[in-house]
Design a protein around this motif. Structure first.
Motif, PDB file in Angstrom:
ATOM      1  N   ILE A  99       0.827  -1.210   0.000  1.00  0.00           N
ATOM      2  CA  ILE A  99       0.000   0.000   0.000  1.00  0.00           C
ATOM      3  C   ILE A  99       0.862   1.261   0.000  1.00  0.00           C
ATOM      4  O   ILE A  99       0.587   2.207  -0.732  1.00  0.00           O
ATOM      5  N   MET A 100       1.922   1.281   0.785  1.00  0.00           N
ATOM      6  CA  MET A 100       2.755   2.484   0.917  1.00  0.00           C
ATOM      7  C   MET A 100       3.797   2.626  -0.192  1.00  0.00           C
ATOM      8  O   MET A 100       4.134   3.743  -0.569  1.00  0.00           O
ATOM      9  N   ASN A 101       4.321   1.510  -0.702  1.00  0.00           N
ATOM     10  CA  ASN A 101       5.448   1.574  -1.633  1.00  0.00           C
ATOM     11  C   ASN A 101       5.101   1.364  -3.099  1.00  0.00           C
ATOM     12  O   ASN A 101       5.912   1.688  -3.962  1.00  0.00           O
ATOM     13  N   VAL A 102       3.928   0.803  -3.410  1.00  0.00           N
ATOM     14  CA  VAL A 102       3.671   0.354  -4.776  1.00  0.00           C
ATOM     15  C   VAL A 102       2.370   0.935  -5.318  1.00  0.00           C
ATOM     16  O   VAL A 102       1.360   0.987  -4.622  1.00  0.00           O
ATOM     17  N   GLU A 103       2.411   1.370  -6.587  1.00  0.00           N
ATOM     18  CA  GLU A 103       1.204   1.773  -7.302  1.00  0.00           C
ATOM     19  C   GLU A 103       1.358   1.379  -8.765  1.00  0.00           C
ATOM     20  O   GLU A 103       2.474   1.189  -9.257  1.00  0.00           O
ATOM     21  N   LEU A 104       0.227   1.258  -9.446  1.00  0.00           N
ATOM     22  CA  LEU A 104       0.222   0.907 -10.868  1.00  0.00           C
ATOM     23  C   LEU A 104      -0.479   2.032 -11.616  1.00  0.00           C
ATOM     24  O   LEU A 104      -1.545   2.489 -11.190  1.00  0.00           O
ATOM     25  N   LYS A 105       0.129   2.490 -12.716  1.00  0.00           N
ATOM     26  CA  LYS A 105      -0.476   3.541 -13.532  1.00  0.00           C
ATOM     27  C   LYS A 105      -0.765   2.996 -14.924  1.00  0.00           C
ATOM     28  O   LYS A 105      -0.004   2.177 -15.450  1.00  0.00           O
ATOM     29  N   ASP A 106      -1.871   3.467 -15.511  1.00  0.00           N
ATOM     30  CA  ASP A 106      -2.180   3.071 -16.880  1.00  0.00           C
ATOM     31  C   ASP A 106      -1.569   4.078 -17.853  1.00  0.00           C
ATOM     32  O   ASP A 106      -0.922   5.039 -17.439  1.00  0.00           O
TER      33      ASP A 106
END
Length: 186
Positions: free
Chosen positions: A109-116
């Motif tokens: 939750i704090m370190n990872v995100e996904l972008k389109d």
């Protein structure tokens, strides 16, 4: 008297938070080549620009002493109790290897995100079927943590997986074309 005490407390607390945030620095990010012994430093666009390192699936980055590898990215169909609210579940499989002498924490939750490809950002979601372990927890000195993170996303030409420290500038970005997602593709 009570209002003055609250105001003093809030001012002190605010100053403490500002001091902590000012103490936050810039992440050290470098791409790991070959067997992991050679590292390539991330290039800065300007002296004051945050560091970014762009990678592909299978590549490793040294992020503040954690070697982070995106092992795989795939589409999961979901199951009886899981159906995507957007168009599909994209699951990423990551490994974190702690090369420091102190325990480090990793949080999906704090370190990872996904972008389109349109720049919309997606956080992790819940997927009960088809997931092999979580990418959350402590990594002891010299230890490894491997896990998977599901995202509920619309179909996109490419995705970017971002790994960062929320208290520092800089990030590692893996570019994942949808045609390279195992289990599917557009």
């Amino acid at each position: 008297m009570k209002k003055q005490w609250r105001r003093t407390f809030l001012t002190g607390f605010t100053m403490l938070i500002i001091g902590v945030l000012m103490g936050c620095g810039e992440s050290e990010i470098s791409k790991v080549e070959g067997d992991g012994t050679e590292e390539v430093k991330a290039e800065e666009k300007k002296d004051d620009a945050p560091k970014e390192q762009t990678l592909k699936v299978g590549e490793t980055v040294n992020f503040d002493g954690l070697k982070i590898t995106l092992n795989e990215a795939r589409i999961e169909p979901g199951g009886e109790f899981d159906s995507p609210q957007n168009e599909q579940f994209v699951v990423v499989n990551l490994t974190a290897e702690n090369t420091t002498e102190e325990e480090q924490a990793v949080s999906s939750i704090m370190n990872v995100e996904l972008k389109d490809s349109e720049g919309y950002s997606y956080n992790t979601t819940i997927l009960t079927e088809g997931i092999k372990g979580q990418f959350d927890g402590s990594v002891v000195a010299g230890g490894k943590l491997r896990g998977e993170i599901p995202f509920d996303v619309p179909a996109s030409e490419t995705y970017e997986l971002h790994f960062s420290d929320p208290f520092k500038s800089g990030k590692a970005i893996w570019v994942v074309p949808s045609s390279e997602l195992s289990g599917g593709g557009q």
